[in-house]
Design an enzyme around this catalytic site. Structure first.
Site, PDB file in Angstrom:
ATOM      1  N   SER A 166       0.831  -1.205   0.000  1.00 33.51           N
ATOM      2  CA  SER A 166       0.000   0.000   0.000  1.00 33.51           C
ATOM      3  C   SER A 166       0.863   1.252   0.000  1.00 33.51           C
ATOM      4  O   SER A 166       0.611   2.221  -0.736  1.00 33.51           O
ATOM      5  CB  SER A 166      -0.927   0.009   1.219  1.00 33.51           C
ATOM      6  OG  SER A 166      -1.805  -1.097   1.220  1.00 33.51           O
ATOM      7  N   ALA A 219      -4.494  -1.025  -2.497  1.00 33.43           N
ATOM      8  CA  ALA A 219      -3.913  -0.353  -1.334  1.00 33.43           C
ATOM      9  C   ALA A 219      -4.987  -0.147  -0.274  1.00 33.43           C
ATOM     10  O   ALA A 219      -6.100   0.285  -0.572  1.00 33.43           O
ATOM     11  CB  ALA A 219      -3.336   1.002  -1.747  1.00 33.43           C
ATOM     12  N   LYS A 220      -4.629  -0.454   0.954  1.00 35.02           N
ATOM     13  CA  LYS A 220      -5.547  -0.225   2.082  1.00 35.02           C
ATOM     14  C   LYS A 220      -5.228   1.165   2.629  1.00 35.02           C
ATOM     15  O   LYS A 220      -4.406   1.335   3.524  1.00 35.02           O
ATOM     16  CB  LYS A 220      -5.352  -1.305   3.142  1.00 35.02           C
ATOM     17  CG  LYS A 220      -6.459  -1.368   4.204  1.00 35.02           C
ATOM     18  CD  LYS A 220      -6.236  -2.558   5.115  1.00 35.02           C
ATOM     19  CE  LYS A 220      -7.245  -2.610   6.244  1.00 35.02           C
ATOM     20  NZ  LYS A 220      -8.599  -2.995   5.798  1.00 35.02           N
ATOM     21  N   ALA A 221      -5.858   2.172   2.021  1.00 34.07           N
ATOM     22  CA  ALA A 221      -5.544   3.565   2.314  1.00 34.07           C
ATOM     23  C   ALA A 221      -6.706   4.234   3.038  1.00 34.07           C
ATOM     24  O   ALA A 221      -7.877   3.964   2.757  1.00 34.07           O
ATOM     25  CB  ALA A 221      -5.239   4.318   1.020  1.00 34.07           C
TER      26      ALA A 221
END
Length: 314
Positions: free
Chosen positions: A66, A160-162
């Site tokens: 990410s 992506a874990k945003a």
């Protein structure tokens, strides 16, 4: 159940433990101004061998992925963050708990090109029970189809874990709760089923376990992957496919997966009880129950960790 954080004593910040209340960022940090933050949610469980973290390496590797996607790679390696997580849990004297690693852009830049903002890395941990309540794991939850849709691929990089991606998820969750539901199911821009507000989704039809494709609108969940493996271990046929909305109304079983949600059964969608289209009684189905039992047995150390998913805190 209250969603308030139960404070611990220490937070790990760039290699050092700092008091909980001192782990702060500036109002004008890029993370606050523009949402430049990536994170993970990881659970640690009490086991007969002591606290053990579920799939720690996979979570930290995804955190690094990410950060790379958002061009904010930190100085820390996965191995160093692994030891940081273990140190943090020991220092806080925690057993079963929730871990929240974060990489963010700090204070410095005034605009979007944040080369003057330092990259900061934090690890936090606190006690946290079942996300939707202990009763939800046993009896299931009522959900709705959200009026808010997931963004189209190439809008946001959903691999992506945003943090910024979760603004839409907050709208979905708030709408669901306001209308008397526990959670929401989101559709993608095509109108096909994507995932929950912050969870992946599985359904069962005619003994086959089905989950939507990772089509650029949903996160590649680590618990999702574990459930597919547990199903394989049991000989349950699985399929990844496009899932139209109406499938939610006529499936035999339905459940969420995720770090916070673990394996949470769904008992109704849009007021239609799950499993009743062909005369079923609704409620938690046998495949959901079996996979939930297998999952909880592994993560709590009551069953053999055949896939090497647990990292003992020590």
């Amino acid at each position: 159940m209250s969603a308030r954080i139960t404070e611990a004593t220490w937070i790990w910040k760039d290699g050092h433990l700092v008091p909980w209340k001192d782990a702060t960022v500036h109002l004008l940090s890029t993370a606050v101004q523009f949402g430049s933050s990536v994170f993970e949610g990881i659970r640690c469980y009490e086991t007969p061998g002591g606290p053990a973290i579920f799939r720690l390496r996979e979570h930290l590797e995804r955190l690094m992925d990410s950060a790379t996607i958002y061009r904010m790679r930190p100085e820390w390696r996965v191995e160093e963050l692994t030891e940081g997580c273990r140190e943090l849990i020991r220092a806080n004297e925690l057993g079963s708990c929730y871990l929240r690693p974060m990489i963010l852009r700090g204070y410095g830049a005034a605009g979007l090109h944040a080369v003057d903002s330092p990259i900061e890395t934090y690890l936090s941990a606190w006690p946290w029970g079942a996300y939707l309540g202990a009763e939800a794991l046993e009896k299931g939850v009522d959900v709705c189809t959200s009026s808010w849709a997931r963004a189209a691929p190439n809008t946001f990089p959903v691999a992506a874990k945003a943090a910024g991606h979760y603004n839409a998820a907050q709208l979905m969750k708030a709408e669901a709760v306001a209308n008397g539901y526990a959670e929401a199911i989101a559709l993608g821009p095509s109108g096909l089923v994507s995932e929950g507000s912050g969870q992946n989704l599985f359904l069962v039809r005619d003994g086959v376990l089905v989950t939507p494709f990772l089509d650029g609108t949903s996160l590649s969940g680590i618990t999702r992957d574990a459930v597919l493996q547990l199903a394989k271990d049991r000989g349950i046929p699985t399929r990844e496919q496009h899932v139209p909305r109406e499938s939610l109304y006529i499936c035999d079983e339905l459940f969420f997966t995720g770090t916070a949600s673990e394996i949470t059964p769904i008992r109704s969608v849009d007021r239609i009880p799950v499993g009743t289209s062909r005369g079923g009684a609704g409620g938690v189905g046998p495949i959901t129950q079996a996979l939930q039992q297998d999952f909880m047995a592994v993560v709590t150390g009551r069953a053999e960790d055949r896939h090497g998913w647990l990292t003992l805190v020590g």
